[in-house]
Design a protein around this motif. Structure first.
Motif, PDB file in Angstrom:
ATOM      1  N   THR A   7       0.868  -1.176   0.000  1.00 15.57           N
ATOM      2  CA  THR A   7       0.000   0.000   0.000  1.00 15.57           C
ATOM      3  C   THR A   7       0.906   1.227   0.000  1.00 15.57           C
ATOM      4  OG1 THR A   7       0.008  -0.168   2.390  1.00 15.57           O
ATOM      5  CG2 THR A   7      -1.898  -1.084   1.258  1.00 15.57           C
ATOM      6  N   LYS A   8       0.273   2.387  -0.057  1.00 17.86           N
ATOM      7  CA  LYS A   8       1.057   3.644  -0.024  1.00 17.86           C
ATOM      8  C   LYS A   8       0.989   4.222   1.369  1.00 17.86           C
ATOM      9  CE  LYS A   8       0.157   6.188  -4.215  1.00 17.86           C
ATOM     10  NZ  LYS A   8      -0.491   7.427  -4.549  1.00 17.86           N
ATOM     11  N   ARG A   9       2.086   4.779   1.833  1.00 14.05           N
ATOM     12  CA  ARG A   9       2.077   5.468   3.127  1.00 14.05           C
ATOM     13  C   ARG A   9       2.656   6.851   2.919  1.00 14.05           C
ATOM     14  NH1 ARG A   9      -0.484   1.672   4.474  1.00 14.05           N
ATOM     15  NH2 ARG A   9      -0.086   0.170   6.110  1.00 14.05           N
ATOM     16  N   THR A  10       1.779   7.849   2.876  1.00 13.20           N
ATOM     17  CA  THR A  10       2.334   9.186   2.644  1.00 13.20           C
ATOM     18  C   THR A  10       2.277  10.055   3.894  1.00 13.20           C
ATOM     19  OG1 THR A  10       0.258  10.065   1.834  1.00 13.20           O
ATOM     20  CG2 THR A  10       1.719   9.101   0.195  1.00 13.20           C
ATOM     21  N   VAL A  11       1.580   9.589   4.929  1.00 11.15           N
ATOM     22  CA  VAL A  11       1.599  10.353   6.183  1.00 11.15           C
ATOM     23  C   VAL A  11       2.790   9.840   6.991  1.00 11.15           C
ATOM     24  CG1 VAL A  11       0.348  10.966   8.282  1.00 11.15           C
ATOM     25  CG2 VAL A  11      -0.918  10.512   6.180  1.00 11.15           C
ATOM     26  N   ARG A  12       3.678  10.748   7.312  1.00  9.92           N
ATOM     27  CA  ARG A  12       4.909  10.323   7.984  1.00  9.92           C
ATOM     28  C   ARG A  12       4.624   9.982   9.444  1.00  9.92           C
ATOM     29  NH1 ARG A  12       9.594  11.218   5.339  1.00  9.92           N
ATOM     30  NH2 ARG A  12       8.793  12.929   4.080  1.00  9.92           N
ATOM     31  N   PHE A  13       5.172   8.871   9.902  1.00 11.58           N
ATOM     32  CA  PHE A  13       4.950   8.462  11.289  1.00 11.58           C
ATOM     33  C   PHE A  13       6.226   7.841  11.847  1.00 11.58           C
ATOM     34  CE2 PHE A  13       3.516   5.030   8.451  1.00 11.58           C
ATOM     35  CZ  PHE A  13       4.291   3.968   8.890  1.00 11.58           C
ATOM     36  N   VAL A  14       6.200   7.558  13.155  1.00  6.92           N
ATOM     37  CA  VAL A  14       7.277   6.774  13.759  1.00  6.92           C
ATOM     38  C   VAL A  14       6.637   5.511  14.334  1.00  6.92           C
ATOM     39  CG1 VAL A  14       8.780   8.722  14.231  1.00  6.92           C
ATOM     40  CG2 VAL A  14       7.106   8.033  15.948  1.00  6.92           C
ATOM     41  N   GLU A  15       7.415   4.464  14.418  1.00  9.12           N
ATOM     42  CA  GLU A  15       6.806   3.170  14.738  1.00  9.12           C
ATOM     43  C   GLU A  15       7.690   2.333  15.649  1.00  9.12           C
ATOM     44  OE1 GLU A  15       5.551   1.039  11.261  1.00  9.12           O
ATOM     45  OE2 GLU A  15       5.281  -0.840  12.337  1.00  9.12           O
ATOM     46  N   MET A  16       7.021   1.614  16.537  1.00  8.13           N
ATOM     47  CA  MET A  16       7.683   0.555  17.296  1.00  8.13           C
ATOM     48  C   MET A  16       6.869  -0.723  17.045  1.00  8.13           C
ATOM     49  SD  MET A  16       8.408   0.181  21.375  1.00  8.13           S
ATOM     50  CE  MET A  16       6.728  -0.170  21.799  1.00  8.13           C
ATOM     51  N   GLU A  17       7.543  -1.815  16.781  1.00  6.58           N
ATOM     52  CA  GLU A  17       6.817  -3.068  16.548  1.00  6.58           C
ATOM     53  C   GLU A  17       7.498  -4.186  17.314  1.00  6.58           C
ATOM     54  OE1 GLU A  17       4.733  -5.228  12.860  1.00  6.58           O
ATOM     55  OE2 GLU A  17       6.890  -5.021  12.632  1.00  6.58           O
ATOM     56  N   TYR A  18       6.700  -4.990  17.965  1.00  7.50           N
ATOM     57  CA  TYR A  18       7.247  -6.113  18.720  1.00  7.50           C
ATOM     58  C   TYR A  18       6.654  -7.425  18.221  1.00  7.50           C
ATOM     59  CZ  TYR A  18      10.360  -4.439  22.345  1.00  7.50           C
ATOM     60  OH  TYR A  18      11.448  -3.967  23.020  1.00  7.50           O
ATOM     61  N   ALA A  19       7.496  -8.462  18.300  1.00  7.36           N
ATOM     62  CA  ALA A  19       7.058  -9.823  18.004  1.00  7.36           C
ATOM     63  C   ALA A  19       6.847 -10.531  19.342  1.00  7.36           C
ATOM     64  CB  ALA A  19       8.152 -10.538  17.216  1.00  7.36           C
ATOM     65  N   VAL A  20       5.674 -11.116  19.518  1.00  7.81           N
ATOM     66  CA  VAL A  20       5.384 -11.879  20.739  1.00  7.81           C
ATOM     67  C   VAL A  20       4.859 -13.252  20.318  1.00  7.81           C
ATOM     68  CG1 VAL A  20       4.850  -9.812  22.114  1.00  7.81           C
ATOM     69  CG2 VAL A  20       3.000 -10.993  20.908  1.00  7.81           C
ATOM     70  N   PRO A  21       4.814 -14.223  21.230  1.00  6.01           N
ATOM     71  CA  PRO A  21       4.222 -15.503  20.844  1.00  6.01           C
ATOM     72  C   PRO A  21       2.797 -15.264  20.328  1.00  6.01           C
ATOM     73  CG  PRO A  21       5.314 -15.676  22.965  1.00  6.01           C
ATOM     74  CD  PRO A  21       5.320 -14.227  22.617  1.00  6.01           C
ATOM     75  N   ALA A  22       2.441 -15.912  19.221  1.00  2.43           N
ATOM     76  CA  ALA A  22       1.151 -15.619  18.574  1.00  2.43           C
ATOM     77  C   ALA A  22      -0.021 -15.745  19.553  1.00  2.43           C
ATOM     78  CB  ALA A  22       0.965 -16.555  17.378  1.00  2.43           C
ATOM     79  N   ALA A  23       0.074 -16.713  20.453  1.00  9.12           N
ATOM     80  CA  ALA A  23      -1.048 -16.952  21.371  1.00  9.12           C
ATOM     81  C   ALA A  23      -1.257 -15.789  22.343  1.00  9.12           C
ATOM     82  CB  ALA A  23      -0.787 -18.241  22.157  1.00  9.12           C
ATOM     83  N   ASP A  24      -0.237 -14.939  22.517  1.00 11.79           N
ATOM     84  CA  ASP A  24      -0.336 -13.828  23.481  1.00 11.79           C
ATOM     85  C   ASP A  24      -0.991 -12.575  22.893  1.00 11.79           C
ATOM     86  OD1 ASP A  24       1.120 -15.627  24.910  1.00 11.79           O
ATOM     87  OD2 ASP A  24       2.762 -14.281  25.430  1.00 11.79           O
ATOM     88  N   VAL A  25      -1.244 -12.580  21.585  1.00 14.15           N
ATOM     89  CA  VAL A  25      -1.700 -11.334  20.950  1.00 14.15           C
ATOM     90  C   VAL A  25      -2.962 -10.750  21.603  1.00 14.15           C
ATOM     91  CG1 VAL A  25      -2.648 -10.374  18.796  1.00 14.15           C
ATOM     92  CG2 VAL A  25      -0.526 -11.694  18.759  1.00 14.15           C
TER      93      VAL A  25
END
Ligand SMILES: Cc1cc2nc3c(=O)[nH]c(=O)nc-3n(C[C@H](O)[C@H](O)[C@H](O)COP(=O)(O)OP(=O)(O)OC[C@H]3O[C@@H](n4cnc5c(N)ncnc54)[C@H](O)[C@@H]3O)c2cc1C
Length: 437
Positions: A299-317
């Motif tokens: 997709t397109k992302r034209t609104v500038r942002f900052v991001e943090m992303e974490y990976a956790v065990p799928a069952a914990d989502v």
């Protein structure tokens, strides 16, 4: 080609640096000369991709290598569907390059502006319970390592290094070639719908298992999730792409332009954010379309942002999402950006965020002009309580000591780095923090 460096900034405007020198090599030999010259003058050297990492991983204060001249397909093994790309190739160039061979990349993230080397070096991923991140598609690579020599890693040469090199954080050398295991071209049938968040969370495991690619966005202050479901179909399946106008209205006007106004309004009067988020939730309708895989994934992302992303065990989502909801409401924060939830198969890449476990990814964002620190830090606490692993290219405050605890192969990676870059030619401040000096 050499030039003195202008100020380099990353996409999210979280990092800036004026490299001592910028070099634009147009061959592997020129990359070797650049590494050897940097070593002679005691400088560090680092390749940058598209600068789409939010973390400081691509900051090159010494010699910055721009690999724009190293792009395109170098070879194709049509019997094994393996394709070798030059290290500077952009992801958005790949569908066109693969078209004559009837091939595609197996899975992609949500944009295609990154380079192949940048994407694999930070563990860029998309979604899908049966599918790994882009690094899991890597079956070979050629790097220029710390002493300026060329190292080939493949299933038959130095194969033991593949789980490190497939996701090397830019710490092992300069990638001049990357070989990907491709798949026959395919199309995706996409369904996007607004659904009650509680229902999505209650049946999450089944939803993720039922389709090839499932993800959802949840706007804080609402009870609605925007679900995205993609089902893989053969290349000859009839396509029903979004019309140019629909794509423009939904993806450009609503997803980007209207959102930009929301972010700006929210900065001045934060109290309006919950109202705007609820209005946005009503604007998001159900839509279905079928198109070539790369056109659906990106997709397109034209609104500038900052991001943090974490990976956790799928069952914990579900519990992590609920904890973030409680956190936001209990602090009275006004968060305009949605929370994005994706999934990946367990893999065997040493520093992959999905290494050895079925994974759920939870990403939080803020408008780039807002200070994310307090929100991100509090969310990070929740993630750490679930054994979370931060995306290497996104913001985080972790250090090597704490990351060693969540990566069973951490020390094996560090040992490979000691071998390929004993003088730390390719390091920078961020790498010193997350993998050590
Ligand atoms: C709008 C946006 C959307 C995003 N969407 C996703 C997503 O859907 N999924 C996801 O997982 N991530 C996503 N990201 C994060 C992004 O994919 C990663 O940060 C990725 O690393 C960026 O690639 P790049 O080409 O910009 O690399 P850079 O950020 O420029 O560099 C990243 C690292 O790669 C190294 N590197 C680059 N080229 C070479 C080379 N030739 N040899 C050795 N090392 C090299 C750099 O030194 C650095 O260590 C997104 C980021 C943005 C800004």
């Amino acid at each position: 080609m050499t030039a003195t460096g202008a100020v380099w900034r990353n996409w999210g405007r979280t990092e800036a640096v004026k490299p001592a020198r910028v070099e634009r090599p147009s061959s592997t030999a020129a990359v070797q000369r650049a590494v050897i010259a940097a070593a002679k003058s005691g400088m560090r050297i680092k390749a940058v991709g598209a600068g789409h990492s939010f973390s400081g991983i691509a900051v090159a204060g010494g010699v910055q290598l721009d690999l724009h001249a190293l792009r395109g397909i170098l070879s194709v093994d049509t019997s094994r569907l393996q394709v070798t790309f030059a290290g500077g190739t952009f992801l958005h160039e790949i569908p066109h390059l693969l078209k004559p061979f009837g091939l595609a990349m197996q899975n992609l993230g949500d944009i295609d502006r990154q380079t192949i080397s940048g994407a694999i070096s930070t563990g860029t991923h998309g979604t899908g319970r049966e599918f790994g991140g882009i690094s899991t598609q890597v079956v070979g690579a050629v790097l220029v390592i710390g002493d300026g020599t060329v190292l080939t890693v493949s299933e038959s040469e130095n194969a033991e290094l593949l789980p490190a090199v497939a996701l090397g954080l830019g710490a092992l050398g300069i990638l001049v070639e990357v070989t990907l295991q491709c798949v026959p071209a395919f199309v995706l049938h996409a369904t996007e719908a607004a659904e009650p968040l509680d229902e999505v969370l209650a049946a999450l495991d089944a939803r993720v298992a039922a389709v090839d690619h499932f993800e959802f966005y949840w706007f804080p202050h609402t009870k609605t999730a925007l679900t995205k479901t993609n089902v893989r179909l053969p290349a000859h399946a009839p396509r029903k792409p979004l019309s140019g106008l629909r794509r423009f209205i939904d993806d450009d006007l609503v997803a980007n332009q209207l959102f930009r106004v929301t972010c700006l309004a929210g900065r001045t009067v934060p109290a309006v954010i919950p109202h705007i988020n609820r209005a946005a939730e009503r604007l998001i309708g159900t839509r279905e379309f079928t198109d070539l895989s790369a056109r659906v994934f990106s997709t397109k992302r034209t609104v500038r942002f900052v991001e943090m992303e974490y990976a956790v065990p799928a069952a914990d989502v579900p519990s992590v999402v609920r904890a973030i909801d409680e956190l936001i409401e209990s602090h009275g924060w006004r968060i305009s950006f949605p929370i994005e939830v994706r999934f990946a198969a367990a893999d065997e890449v040493w520093l992959s965020t999905a290494s050895g476990r079925e994974t759920g990814y939870i990403a939080v964002h803020r408008y780039y002009r807002d200070d994310p620190a307090e929100y991100f830090r509090a969310v990070e606490e929740i993630m750490m309580a679930h054994g979370g692993r931060p995306h290497w290219g996104k913001m985080n405050t972790r250090d090597a000591e704490s990351l060693r605890e969540v990566y069973p192969h951490f020390d094996e990676f560090v040992a490979v780095r000691d071998r390929l870059d004993p003088e730390r030619r390719f390091t920078n401040g961020y790498l010193e923090k997350v993998i050590g000096r």
